[in-house]
Design a protein around this motif. Structure first.
Motif, PDB file in Angstrom:
ATOM      1  N   THR A  80      45.511  41.438  44.742  1.00 50.29           N
ATOM      2  CA  THR A  80      45.703  41.177  46.174  1.00 50.29           C
ATOM      3  C   THR A  80      45.105  39.837  46.570  1.00 50.29           C
ATOM      4  OG1 THR A  80      45.680  43.552  46.632  1.00 50.29           O
ATOM      5  CG2 THR A  80      45.253  42.083  48.498  1.00 50.29           C
ATOM      6  N   LEU A  81      43.906  39.541  46.096  1.00 48.79           N
ATOM      7  CA  LEU A  81      43.279  38.248  46.387  1.00 48.79           C
ATOM      8  C   LEU A  81      44.132  37.097  45.864  1.00 48.79           C
ATOM      9  CD1 LEU A  81      40.906  36.493  47.379  1.00 48.79           C
ATOM     10  CD2 LEU A  81      39.858  36.849  45.119  1.00 48.79           C
ATOM     11  N   PHE A  82      44.606  37.205  44.639  1.00 48.95           N
ATOM     12  CA  PHE A  82      45.404  36.126  44.060  1.00 48.95           C
ATOM     13  C   PHE A  82      46.762  36.002  44.738  1.00 48.95           C
ATOM     14  CE2 PHE A  82      42.071  36.129  41.077  1.00 48.95           C
ATOM     15  CZ  PHE A  82      42.081  34.874  40.491  1.00 48.95           C
ATOM     16  N   GLN A  83      47.276  37.107  45.229  1.00 50.98           N
ATOM     17  CA  GLN A  83      48.517  37.053  45.996  1.00 50.98           C
ATOM     18  C   GLN A  83      48.262  36.355  47.339  1.00 50.98           C
ATOM     19  OE1 GLN A  83      50.375  40.878  46.182  1.00 50.98           O
ATOM     20  NE2 GLN A  83      52.185  40.120  47.242  1.00 50.98           N
ATOM     21  N   TRP A  84      47.148  36.667  47.980  1.00 48.22           N
ATOM     22  CA  TRP A  84      46.799  36.032  49.252  1.00 48.22           C
ATOM     23  C   TRP A  84      46.596  34.521  49.062  1.00 48.22           C
ATOM     24  CZ3 TRP A  84      42.049  33.764  50.781  1.00 48.22           C
ATOM     25  CH2 TRP A  84      41.996  33.398  52.124  1.00 48.22           C
ATOM     26  N   LEU A  85      45.970  34.128  47.958  1.00 47.41           N
ATOM     27  CA  LEU A  85      45.782  32.703  47.664  1.00 47.41           C
ATOM     28  C   LEU A  85      47.107  31.999  47.361  1.00 47.41           C
ATOM     29  CD1 LEU A  85      42.617  32.875  45.380  1.00 47.41           C
ATOM     30  CD2 LEU A  85      42.756  31.796  47.645  1.00 47.41           C
ATOM     31  N   GLY A  86      48.132  32.783  47.046  1.00 52.87           N
ATOM     32  CA  GLY A  86      49.418  32.209  46.680  1.00 52.87           C
ATOM     33  C   GLY A  86      49.496  31.850  45.206  1.00 52.87           C
ATOM     34  N   PHE A  87      48.517  32.249  44.417  1.00 51.44           N
ATOM     35  CA  PHE A  87      48.511  31.956  42.980  1.00 51.44           C
ATOM     36  C   PHE A  87      49.421  32.916  42.218  1.00 51.44           C
ATOM     37  CE2 PHE A  87      44.018  29.921  42.645  1.00 51.44           C
ATOM     38  CZ  PHE A  87      44.451  28.865  43.421  1.00 51.44           C
ATOM     39  N   TYR A  88      49.503  34.147  42.682  1.00 51.50           N
ATOM     40  CA  TYR A  88      50.263  35.203  42.016  1.00 51.50           C
ATOM     41  C   TYR A  88      51.364  35.649  42.970  1.00 51.50           C
ATOM     42  CZ  TYR A  88      51.079  40.119  40.652  1.00 51.50           C
ATOM     43  OH  TYR A  88      51.639  41.324  40.317  1.00 51.50           O
ATOM     44  N   VAL A  89      52.616  35.561  42.508  1.00 50.14           N
ATOM     45  CA  VAL A  89      53.755  35.906  43.345  1.00 50.14           C
ATOM     46  C   VAL A  89      54.569  37.001  42.642  1.00 50.14           C
ATOM     47  CG1 VAL A  89      55.806  35.027  44.526  1.00 50.14           C
ATOM     48  CG2 VAL A  89      53.824  33.523  44.188  1.00 50.14           C
ATOM     49  N   PRO A  90      54.345  38.264  43.043  1.00 49.86           N
ATOM     50  CA  PRO A  90      55.136  39.341  42.435  1.00 49.86           C
ATOM     51  C   PRO A  90      56.562  39.329  42.979  1.00 49.86           C
ATOM     52  CG  PRO A  90      53.595  40.228  44.054  1.00 49.86           C
ATOM     53  CD  PRO A  90      53.350  38.750  43.980  1.00 49.86           C
ATOM     54  N   LEU A  91      57.517  39.472  42.095  1.00 53.42           N
ATOM     55  CA  LEU A  91      58.921  39.500  42.497  1.00 53.42           C
ATOM     56  C   LEU A  91      59.479  40.912  42.390  1.00 53.42           C
ATOM     57  CD1 LEU A  91      60.034  36.274  40.595  1.00 53.42           C
ATOM     58  CD2 LEU A  91      59.517  36.503  43.035  1.00 53.42           C
ATOM     59  N   HIS A  92      59.314  41.508  41.246  1.00 54.50           N
ATOM     60  CA  HIS A  92      59.797  42.869  40.989  1.00 54.50           C
ATOM     61  C   HIS A  92      58.649  43.678  40.406  1.00 54.50           C
ATOM     62  CE1 HIS A  92      63.762  41.248  41.691  1.00 54.50           C
ATOM     63  NE2 HIS A  92      63.538  40.330  40.772  1.00 54.50           N
ATOM     64  N   TRP A  93      57.518  43.638  41.079  1.00 57.81           N
ATOM     65  CA  TRP A  93      56.321  44.318  40.571  1.00 57.81           C
ATOM     66  C   TRP A  93      55.542  44.874  41.746  1.00 57.81           C
ATOM     67  CZ3 TRP A  93      55.477  45.728  35.804  1.00 57.81           C
ATOM     68  CH2 TRP A  93      54.202  46.195  35.439  1.00 57.81           C
ATOM     69  N   ASN A  94      54.969  46.038  41.547  1.00 59.11           N
ATOM     70  CA  ASN A  94      54.131  46.669  42.543  1.00 59.11           C
ATOM     71  C   ASN A  94      52.756  46.882  41.909  1.00 59.11           C
ATOM     72  OD1 ASN A  94      52.813  48.879  44.021  1.00 59.11           O
ATOM     73  ND2 ASN A  94      54.778  49.067  45.089  1.00 59.11           N
ATOM     74  N   GLN A  95      51.718  46.731  42.692  1.00 61.84           N
ATOM     75  CA  GLN A  95      50.362  46.897  42.160  1.00 61.84           C
ATOM     76  C   GLN A  95      50.154  48.274  41.546  1.00 61.84           C
ATOM     77  OE1 GLN A  95      49.054  45.733  45.999  1.00 61.84           O
ATOM     78  NE2 GLN A  95      47.721  44.130  45.165  1.00 61.84           N
ATOM     79  N   LEU A  96      50.858  49.268  42.034  1.00 65.71           N
ATOM     80  CA  LEU A  96      50.734  50.612  41.463  1.00 65.71           C
ATOM     81  C   LEU A  96      51.146  50.636  39.993  1.00 65.71           C
ATOM     82  CD1 LEU A  96      52.066  52.817  44.401  1.00 65.71           C
ATOM     83  CD2 LEU A  96      49.702  52.611  43.592  1.00 65.71           C
ATOM     84  N   TYR A  97      52.096  49.760  39.613  1.00 65.53           N
ATOM     85  CA  TYR A  97      52.506  49.686  38.209  1.00 65.53           C
ATOM     86  C   TYR A  97      51.360  49.190  37.336  1.00 65.53           C
ATOM     87  CZ  TYR A  97      57.197  49.493  40.390  1.00 65.53           C
ATOM     88  OH  TYR A  97      58.319  49.719  41.143  1.00 65.53           O
ATOM     89  N   SER A  98      50.494  48.372  37.915  1.00 62.53           N
ATOM     90  CA  SER A  98      49.392  47.786  37.155  1.00 62.53           C
ATOM     91  C   SER A  98      48.297  48.799  36.839  1.00 62.53           C
ATOM     92  CB  SER A  98      48.767  46.620  37.938  1.00 62.53           C
ATOM     93  OG  SER A  98      49.699  45.592  38.145  1.00 62.53           O
ATOM     94  N   LEU A  99      48.138  49.812  37.692  1.00 64.53           N
ATOM     95  CA  LEU A  99      47.030  50.761  37.522  1.00 64.53           C
ATOM     96  C   LEU A  99      46.962  51.395  36.133  1.00 64.53           C
ATOM     97  CD1 LEU A  99      46.796  52.549  40.982  1.00 64.53           C
ATOM     98  CD2 LEU A  99      45.119  51.026  39.926  1.00 64.53           C
ATOM     99  N   PRO A 100      48.016  52.055  35.658  1.00 64.51           N
ATOM    100  CA  PRO A 100      47.892  52.671  34.331  1.00 64.51           C
ATOM    101  C   PRO A 100      47.714  51.642  33.220  1.00 64.51           C
ATOM    102  CG  PRO A 100      50.138  52.899  35.163  1.00 64.51           C
ATOM    103  CD  PRO A 100      49.315  52.335  36.274  1.00 64.51           C
ATOM    104  N   ILE A 101      48.254  50.461  33.412  1.00 64.48           N
ATOM    105  CA  ILE A 101      48.108  49.412  32.396  1.00 64.48           C
ATOM    106  C   ILE A 101      46.654  48.982  32.305  1.00 64.48           C
ATOM    107  CG2 ILE A 101      48.739  47.034  31.791  1.00 64.48           C
ATOM    108  CD1 ILE A 101      51.504  47.672  33.117  1.00 64.48           C
ATOM    109  N   TYR A 102      46.015  48.739  33.452  1.00 64.42           N
ATOM    110  CA  TYR A 102      44.607  48.331  33.441  1.00 64.42           C
ATOM    111  C   TYR A 102      43.695  49.449  32.917  1.00 64.42           C
ATOM    112  CZ  TYR A 102      45.682  44.053  36.030  1.00 64.42           C
ATOM    113  OH  TYR A 102      46.162  42.826  36.412  1.00 64.42           O
ATOM    114  N   VAL A 103      44.008  50.697  33.248  1.00 59.10           N
ATOM    115  CA  VAL A 103      43.214  51.810  32.705  1.00 59.10           C
ATOM    116  C   VAL A 103      43.337  51.818  31.184  1.00 59.10           C
ATOM    117  CG1 VAL A 103      42.999  54.321  32.542  1.00 59.10           C
ATOM    118  CG2 VAL A 103      43.335  53.258  34.778  1.00 59.10           C
ATOM    119  N   ALA A 104      44.568  51.710  30.684  1.00 62.19           N
ATOM    120  CA  ALA A 104      44.788  51.714  29.230  1.00 62.19           C
ATOM    121  C   ALA A 104      44.089  50.530  28.564  1.00 62.19           C
ATOM    122  CB  ALA A 104      46.282  51.691  28.922  1.00 62.19           C
TER     123      ALA A 104
END
Length: 188
Positions: A145-169
Protein backbone atom coordinates in the motif's frame (compact mmCIF):
# COMPACT_ATOMS: atom_id res chain seq x y z
CA UNK A 1 26.92 -23.38 -38.22
CA UNK A 2 24.15 -25.92 -38.38
CA UNK A 3 22.03 -26.14 -35.25
CA UNK A 4 19.48 -28.58 -33.93
CA UNK A 5 17.03 -25.69 -33.59
CA UNK A 6 15.29 -24.75 -36.85
CA UNK A 7 16.45 -21.58 -38.56
CA UNK A 8 12.87 -20.29 -38.52
CA UNK A 9 12.67 -20.62 -34.71
CA UNK A 10 16.00 -18.86 -34.34
CA UNK A 11 14.88 -15.98 -36.57
CA UNK A 12 11.51 -15.57 -34.79
CA UNK A 13 13.22 -15.64 -31.36
CA UNK A 14 15.72 -13.09 -32.69
CA UNK A 15 12.89 -10.76 -33.71
CA UNK A 16 11.38 -10.97 -30.22
CA UNK A 17 14.81 -10.38 -28.69
CA UNK A 18 15.31 -7.28 -30.85
CA UNK A 19 11.93 -5.85 -29.79
CA UNK A 20 12.71 -6.50 -26.11
CA UNK A 21 16.19 -4.95 -26.49
CA UNK A 22 14.76 -1.88 -28.23
CA UNK A 23 12.14 -1.45 -25.48
CA UNK A 24 14.79 -1.83 -22.76
CA UNK A 25 16.98 0.76 -24.47
CA UNK A 26 14.01 3.16 -24.73
CA UNK A 27 13.18 2.64 -21.05
CA UNK A 28 16.81 3.21 -20.04
CA UNK A 29 16.77 6.51 -21.94
CA UNK A 30 13.52 7.49 -20.19
CA UNK A 31 15.01 6.47 -16.82
CA UNK A 32 18.12 8.63 -17.38
CA UNK A 33 15.94 11.63 -18.20
CA UNK A 34 13.10 11.25 -15.69
CA UNK A 35 14.28 9.15 -12.72
CA UNK A 36 18.05 9.30 -12.24
CA UNK A 37 18.94 11.95 -9.62
CA UNK A 38 15.25 12.78 -8.96
CA UNK A 39 13.47 12.29 -5.61
CA UNK A 40 12.24 8.82 -6.49
CA UNK A 41 15.78 7.67 -7.31
CA UNK A 42 17.12 8.99 -3.98
CA UNK A 43 14.29 7.42 -2.00
CA UNK A 44 14.84 4.09 -3.79
CA UNK A 45 18.56 4.31 -3.05
CA UNK A 46 17.84 4.95 0.64
CA UNK A 47 15.42 2.00 0.70
CA UNK A 48 18.14 -0.16 -0.80
CA UNK A 49 20.92 0.84 1.60
CA UNK A 50 19.26 1.59 4.95
CA UNK A 51 17.74 -1.87 5.59
CA UNK A 52 21.13 -3.53 5.15
CA UNK A 53 22.83 -0.97 7.41
CA UNK A 54 20.19 -1.59 10.08
CA UNK A 55 20.64 -5.33 9.71
CA UNK A 56 24.42 -5.04 10.08
CA UNK A 57 23.91 -3.05 13.27
CA UNK A 58 21.16 -5.18 14.86
CA UNK A 59 21.65 -8.72 13.58
CA UNK A 60 22.30 -11.62 15.88
CA UNK A 61 25.88 -12.40 15.00
CA UNK A 62 25.69 -15.99 16.24
CA UNK A 63 22.84 -16.62 13.76
CA UNK A 64 24.23 -14.52 10.93
CA UNK A 65 24.91 -17.36 8.46
CA UNK A 66 21.48 -18.92 8.93
CA UNK A 67 19.76 -15.55 8.62
CA UNK A 68 21.70 -14.66 5.49
CA UNK A 69 20.79 -17.98 3.90
CA UNK A 70 17.12 -17.37 4.68
CA UNK A 71 17.38 -13.78 3.42
CA UNK A 72 19.11 -14.91 0.24
CA UNK A 73 16.35 -17.46 -0.30
CA UNK A 74 13.76 -14.69 0.06
CA UNK A 75 15.73 -12.53 -2.37
CA UNK A 76 15.92 -15.24 -5.04
CA UNK A 77 12.32 -16.42 -4.81
CA UNK A 78 10.74 -12.97 -4.46
CA UNK A 79 12.70 -11.49 -7.37
CA UNK A 80 11.77 -14.46 -9.55
CA UNK A 81 8.07 -14.16 -8.62
CA UNK A 82 8.26 -10.39 -9.14
CA UNK A 83 9.71 -10.94 -12.60
CA UNK A 84 6.93 -13.41 -13.43
CA UNK A 85 4.27 -10.94 -12.24
CA UNK A 86 5.71 -8.22 -14.44
CA UNK A 87 5.96 -10.31 -17.59
CA UNK A 88 2.40 -11.57 -16.95
CA UNK A 89 1.25 -7.94 -16.91
CA UNK A 90 0.05 -8.04 -13.30
CA UNK A 91 2.02 -4.97 -12.13
CA UNK A 92 4.93 -2.66 -12.92
CA UNK A 93 7.23 -0.26 -11.10
CA UNK A 94 8.27 3.35 -11.44
CA UNK A 95 11.01 5.23 -9.59
CA UNK A 96 13.41 2.38 -10.15
CA UNK A 97 16.90 2.44 -8.73
CA UNK A 98 18.16 0.74 -11.91
CA UNK A 99 16.43 0.54 -15.30
CA UNK A 100 16.93 -3.23 -15.42
CA UNK A 101 15.73 -6.51 -14.06
CA UNK A 102 15.44 -7.14 -11.13
CA UNK A 103 12.31 -5.11 -11.22
CA UNK A 104 12.50 -3.07 -8.05
CA UNK A 105 15.82 -3.62 -6.29
CA UNK A 106 14.88 -2.07 -2.91
CA UNK A 107 11.87 -4.37 -2.53
CA UNK A 108 13.27 -7.68 -3.80
CA UNK A 109 16.91 -7.35 -2.76
CA UNK A 110 16.67 -5.29 0.41
CA UNK A 111 13.33 -4.75 2.14
CA UNK A 112 11.90 -8.27 1.85
CA UNK A 113 15.06 -10.21 2.77
CA UNK A 114 16.06 -7.88 5.61
CA UNK A 115 12.52 -7.80 7.01
CA UNK A 116 12.26 -11.58 6.98
CA UNK A 117 15.67 -11.84 8.70
CA UNK A 118 14.52 -9.46 11.44
CA UNK A 119 11.21 -11.30 11.87
CA UNK A 120 13.10 -14.60 12.15
CA UNK A 121 15.19 -13.09 14.99
CA UNK A 122 12.13 -11.96 16.96
CA UNK A 123 10.93 -14.73 19.27
CA UNK A 124 12.74 -17.42 17.25
CA UNK A 125 10.77 -20.16 19.02
CA UNK A 126 7.41 -18.49 18.33
CA UNK A 127 4.76 -20.04 16.12
CA UNK A 128 6.11 -19.78 12.56
CA UNK A 129 2.71 -19.78 10.88
CA UNK A 130 1.55 -16.90 13.11
CA UNK A 131 4.72 -14.94 12.38
CA UNK A 132 4.19 -15.73 8.69
CA UNK A 133 0.66 -14.34 8.78
CA UNK A 134 1.80 -11.16 10.55
CA UNK A 135 4.66 -10.78 8.05
CA UNK A 136 2.25 -11.30 5.13
CA UNK A 137 -0.36 -8.83 6.41
CA UNK A 138 2.24 -6.13 7.12
CA UNK A 139 3.96 -6.69 3.79
CA UNK A 140 0.86 -6.91 1.60
CA UNK A 141 -1.28 -4.26 3.28
CA UNK A 142 1.49 -2.07 4.71
CA UNK A 143 4.38 -2.30 2.28
CA UNK A 144 2.47 -2.74 -0.97
CA UNK A 145 0.00 0.00 0.00
CA UNK A 146 2.81 2.43 0.85
CA UNK A 147 4.61 1.71 -2.42
CA UNK A 148 1.37 2.07 -4.33
CA UNK A 149 0.75 5.44 -2.65
CA UNK A 150 4.29 6.55 -3.57
CA UNK A 151 3.53 5.55 -7.15
CA UNK A 152 6.45 3.09 -7.21
CA UNK A 153 4.23 0.00 -7.48
CA UNK A 154 1.33 -0.01 -9.94
CA UNK A 155 -0.87 -3.12 -9.79
CA UNK A 156 -2.76 -3.78 -13.01
CA UNK A 157 -4.30 -7.22 -12.56
CA UNK A 158 -3.33 -7.91 -8.96
CA UNK A 159 -5.02 -7.59 -5.61
CA UNK A 160 -3.18 -7.43 -2.30
CA UNK A 161 -5.22 -10.40 -1.10
CA UNK A 162 -3.41 -12.52 -3.71
CA UNK A 163 -0.12 -11.59 -2.05
CA UNK A 164 -1.11 -12.86 1.41
CA UNK A 165 -0.68 -16.61 0.88
CA UNK A 166 2.47 -16.00 -1.15
CA UNK A 167 4.10 -13.97 1.63
CA UNK A 168 3.05 -16.53 4.25
CA UNK A 169 4.58 -19.32 2.15
CA UNK A 170 7.76 -17.32 1.57
CA UNK A 171 8.13 -16.67 5.28
CA UNK A 172 7.58 -20.34 6.14
CA UNK A 173 10.18 -21.40 3.55
CA UNK A 174 12.67 -18.92 5.02
CA UNK A 175 11.84 -20.07 8.55
CA UNK A 176 12.46 -23.67 7.57
CA UNK A 177 15.80 -22.82 5.98
CA UNK A 178 16.92 -20.69 8.94
CA UNK A 179 16.12 -23.55 11.31
CA UNK A 180 17.68 -26.42 9.39
CA UNK A 181 19.74 -28.70 11.58
CA UNK A 182 21.88 -29.98 8.73
CA UNK A 183 24.59 -27.34 9.00
CA UNK A 184 27.88 -29.10 9.55
CA UNK A 185 31.26 -27.43 9.76
CA UNK A 186 33.30 -27.29 6.60
CA UNK A 187 36.10 -29.79 6.51
CA UNK A 188 39.20 -29.74 4.46
Amino acid sequence: MDTVQSQENIEISGEFHKRISDTNRDFAHYWFEHTLWHWDFWLSLALAVLPWLLWIMFRRRESQARLLLAGFTMLIISSWLDFLGIIAGSWFYTGKLLPTIPSYVPWDFCLLPVTVMFVLQIKPRGLPWLKGIVFAVLTAFGGETLFQWLGFYVPLHWNQLYSLPIYVALYLICHRIANMSTFDPLTG
